[in-house]
Scaffold this motif. Structure first.
Motif, PDB file in Angstrom:
ATOM      1  N   MET A   1       2.696   2.918 -26.801  1.00 46.41           N
ATOM      2  CA  MET A   1       1.503   2.358 -26.195  1.00 46.41           C
ATOM      3  C   MET A   1       0.399   2.353 -27.237  1.00 46.41           C
ATOM      4  O   MET A   1       0.071   3.368 -27.822  1.00 46.41           O
ATOM      5  CB  MET A   1       1.112   3.211 -24.985  1.00 46.41           C
ATOM      6  N   SER A   2      -0.193   1.197 -27.482  1.00 44.32           N
ATOM      7  CA  SER A   2      -1.286   1.106 -28.436  1.00 44.32           C
ATOM      8  C   SER A   2      -2.576   1.588 -27.788  1.00 44.32           C
ATOM      9  O   SER A   2      -2.718   1.620 -26.578  1.00 44.32           O
ATOM     10  CB  SER A   2      -1.432  -0.341 -28.914  1.00 44.32           C
ATOM     11  N   SER A   3      -3.505   1.930 -28.634  1.00 48.65           N
ATOM     12  CA  SER A   3      -4.770   2.455 -28.136  1.00 48.65           C
ATOM     13  C   SER A   3      -5.799   1.327 -28.087  1.00 48.65           C
ATOM     14  O   SER A   3      -6.024   0.636 -29.074  1.00 48.65           O
ATOM     15  CB  SER A   3      -5.253   3.574 -29.059  1.00 48.65           C
ATOM     16  N   ILE A   4      -6.411   1.135 -26.927  1.00 48.13           N
ATOM     17  CA  ILE A   4      -7.462   0.130 -26.807  1.00 48.13           C
ATOM     18  C   ILE A   4      -8.718   0.825 -26.303  1.00 48.13           C
ATOM     19  O   ILE A   4      -8.670   1.930 -25.775  1.00 48.13           O
ATOM     20  CB  ILE A   4      -7.077  -1.031 -25.858  1.00 48.13           C
ATOM     21  N   ARG A   8     -14.929  -0.902 -22.331  1.00 43.56           N
ATOM     22  CA  ARG A   8     -15.234  -2.248 -21.829  1.00 43.56           C
ATOM     23  C   ARG A   8     -14.779  -2.407 -20.376  1.00 43.56           C
ATOM     24  O   ARG A   8     -15.493  -2.946 -19.540  1.00 43.56           O
ATOM     25  CB  ARG A   8     -14.550  -3.298 -22.704  1.00 43.56           C
ATOM     26  N   TYR A   9     -13.588  -1.896 -20.082  1.00 38.35           N
ATOM     27  CA  TYR A   9     -13.058  -1.985 -18.722  1.00 38.35           C
ATOM     28  C   TYR A   9     -13.874  -1.120 -17.764  1.00 38.35           C
ATOM     29  O   TYR A   9     -14.147  -1.520 -16.634  1.00 38.35           O
ATOM     30  CB  TYR A   9     -11.579  -1.572 -18.695  1.00 38.35           C
ATOM     31  N   GLU A  10     -14.259   0.055 -18.229  1.00 38.16           N
ATOM     32  CA  GLU A  10     -15.080   0.944 -17.407  1.00 38.16           C
ATOM     33  C   GLU A  10     -16.452   0.329 -17.148  1.00 38.16           C
ATOM     34  O   GLU A  10     -16.984   0.413 -16.042  1.00 38.16           O
ATOM     35  CB  GLU A  10     -15.201   2.313 -18.080  1.00 38.16           C
ATOM     36  N   ALA A  11     -17.029  -0.317 -18.172  1.00 42.91           N
ATOM     37  CA  ALA A  11     -18.326  -0.973 -18.011  1.00 42.91           C
ATOM     38  C   ALA A  11     -18.226  -2.152 -17.040  1.00 42.91           C
ATOM     39  O   ALA A  11     -19.125  -2.361 -16.208  1.00 42.91           O
ATOM     40  CB  ALA A  11     -18.852  -1.443 -19.364  1.00 42.91           C
ATOM     41  N   ASP A  12     -17.135  -2.925 -17.143  1.00 43.57           N
ATOM     42  CA  ASP A  12     -16.936  -4.041 -16.205  1.00 43.57           C
ATOM     43  C   ASP A  12     -16.844  -3.537 -14.768  1.00 43.57           C
ATOM     44  O   ASP A  12     -17.424  -4.132 -13.857  1.00 43.57           O
ATOM     45  CB  ASP A  12     -15.667  -4.824 -16.553  1.00 43.57           C
ATOM     46  N   LEU A  13     -16.121  -2.435 -14.572  1.00 41.99           N
ATOM     47  CA  LEU A  13     -15.988  -1.858 -13.236  1.00 41.99           C
ATOM     48  C   LEU A  13     -17.338  -1.356 -12.729  1.00 41.99           C
ATOM     49  O   LEU A  13     -17.713  -1.618 -11.583  1.00 41.99           O
ATOM     50  CB  LEU A  13     -14.959  -0.731 -13.232  1.00 41.99           C
ATOM     51  N   ALA A  14     -18.079  -0.667 -13.576  1.00 42.08           N
ATOM     52  CA  ALA A  14     -19.395  -0.155 -13.176  1.00 42.08           C
ATOM     53  C   ALA A  14     -20.345  -1.299 -12.833  1.00 42.08           C
ATOM     54  O   ALA A  14     -21.088  -1.218 -11.847  1.00 42.08           O
ATOM     55  CB  ALA A  14     -19.987   0.711 -14.290  1.00 42.08           C
ATOM     56  N   ALA A  15     -20.311  -2.379 -13.617  1.00 38.75           N
ATOM     57  CA  ALA A  15     -21.175  -3.531 -13.343  1.00 38.75           C
ATOM     58  C   ALA A  15     -20.799  -4.192 -12.015  1.00 38.75           C
ATOM     59  O   ALA A  15     -21.673  -4.573 -11.228  1.00 38.75           O
ATOM     60  CB  ALA A  15     -21.082  -4.544 -14.483  1.00 38.75           C
ATOM     61  N   ALA A  70      -4.949  -1.343 -18.252  1.00 39.75           N
ATOM     62  CA  ALA A  70      -5.279  -0.947 -19.624  1.00 39.75           C
ATOM     63  C   ALA A  70      -4.929   0.519 -19.861  1.00 39.75           C
ATOM     64  O   ALA A  70      -4.413   0.876 -20.923  1.00 39.75           O
ATOM     65  CB  ALA A  70      -6.755  -1.204 -19.900  1.00 39.75           C
ATOM     66  N   GLN A  71      -5.189   1.365 -18.873  1.00 42.37           N
ATOM     67  CA  GLN A  71      -4.851   2.780 -19.007  1.00 42.37           C
ATOM     68  C   GLN A  71      -3.333   2.979 -19.060  1.00 42.37           C
ATOM     69  O   GLN A  71      -2.837   3.812 -19.803  1.00 42.37           O
ATOM     70  CB  GLN A  71      -5.432   3.587 -17.841  1.00 42.37           C
ATOM     71  N   LYS A  72      -2.615   2.202 -18.246  1.00 39.93           N
ATOM     72  CA  LYS A  72      -1.157   2.353 -18.149  1.00 39.93           C
ATOM     73  C   LYS A  72      -0.426   1.781 -19.366  1.00 39.93           C
ATOM     74  O   LYS A  72       0.489   2.398 -19.893  1.00 39.93           O
ATOM     75  CB  LYS A  72      -0.675   1.654 -16.874  1.00 39.93           C
ATOM     76  N   THR A  73      -0.855   0.588 -19.806  1.00 39.19           N
ATOM     77  CA  THR A  73      -0.107  -0.116 -20.848  1.00 39.19           C
ATOM     78  C   THR A  73      -0.733  -0.038 -22.232  1.00 39.19           C
ATOM     79  O   THR A  73      -0.061  -0.324 -23.219  1.00 39.19           O
ATOM     80  CB  THR A  73       0.048  -1.612 -20.492  1.00 39.19           C
ATOM     81  N   GLY A  74      -2.017   0.274 -22.301  1.00 39.59           N
ATOM     82  CA  GLY A  74      -2.691   0.271 -23.593  1.00 39.59           C
ATOM     83  C   GLY A  74      -3.045  -1.125 -24.060  1.00 39.59           C
ATOM     84  O   GLY A  74      -3.414  -1.329 -25.214  1.00 39.59           O
ATOM     85  N   SER A  75      -2.935  -2.102 -23.184  1.00 37.83           N
ATOM     86  CA  SER A  75      -3.293  -3.485 -23.510  1.00 37.83           C
ATOM     87  C   SER A  75      -3.873  -4.135 -22.251  1.00 37.83           C
ATOM     88  O   SER A  75      -3.737  -3.601 -21.154  1.00 37.83           O
ATOM     89  CB  SER A  75      -2.066  -4.256 -23.993  1.00 37.83           C
ATOM     90  N   PRO A  76      -4.488  -5.302 -22.401  1.00 34.81           N
ATOM     91  CA  PRO A  76      -5.019  -5.973 -21.208  1.00 34.81           C
ATOM     92  C   PRO A  76      -3.927  -6.625 -20.362  1.00 34.81           C
ATOM     93  O   PRO A  76      -4.197  -7.139 -19.287  1.00 34.81           O
ATOM     94  CB  PRO A  76      -5.970  -7.029 -21.775  1.00 34.81           C
TER      95      PRO A  76
END
Length: 173
Positions: A1-4, A8-15, A70-76
């Motif tokens: 699993m690559s690291s991303i 950004r995903y957390e900010a999108d969720l918070a917004a 993203a957390q599960k796969t390390g990619s979008p």
């Protein structure tokens, strides 16, 4: 699993969650206004507010799924099986001018194994070819691949496509 970068995903969720909170507050004010003066134009504002809130809740769910993938796969890209649904995105290299049959084959090749595994995780089997569970997003990803949203819902012991035929017909294939 690559690291991303998950920020950004957390900010999108918070917004998205902040937008829902803002719309709820606005809708509460509209409801108070409507109770004071139940005119037809106030009722229409309430309807629009409810529709906006429903769309915002959909964006929250989409952001939550994107973060979990993203957390599960390390990619979008990837699929998430939960609560009787399979949701996610995949990127497929489909050259411009590709014939319909070849396009279907490329999508099947890229998606069928992962979709079958997600269905198995839910304890169901696929009801249709993998391509039927997809809807194309406009544009391409950074690598020039076609990005497809994937959606399915468990009904009994089968996974049914959860992409409307009308939505599929609007894409340019």
């Amino acid at each position: 699993m690559s690291s991303i970068d998950l920020s950004r995903y957390e900010a999108d969720l918070a917004a998205a969650e902040a937008e829902v909170k803002r719309l709820r507050a606005e809708n509460a004010k509209l409801a108070d206004t409507y109770r004071g003066d139940p005119a037809e134009d106030a009722r229409e504002l309430l309807r629009r507010g409810a529709a906006s809130l429903a769309a915002a809740k959909g964006r929250v769910e989409a952001a939550r799924v994107a973060l979990q993938i993203a957390q599960k796969t390390g990619s979008p890209y990837g699929l998430l099986a939960r609560d009787g649904h399979v949701l996610g995105t995949v990127a497929v290299a489909i050259p411009g001018g590709t014939q319909s049959g070849e396009r279907t084959r490329l999508i099947e090749e890229a998606l069928s194994t992962e979709l079958t595994a997600a269905a198995r995780e839910l304890g169901v089997v696929l009801a249709a070819p993998a391509e039927r569970y997809t809807r194309e997003r406009p544009g391409r990803d950074a690598e020039g691949r076609t990005v497809l949203d994937v959606a399915g819902r468990a009904e009994g012991d089968v996974l049914m496509p959860a992409v409307s035929k009308a939505a599929k017909n609007t894409r340019g294939s």
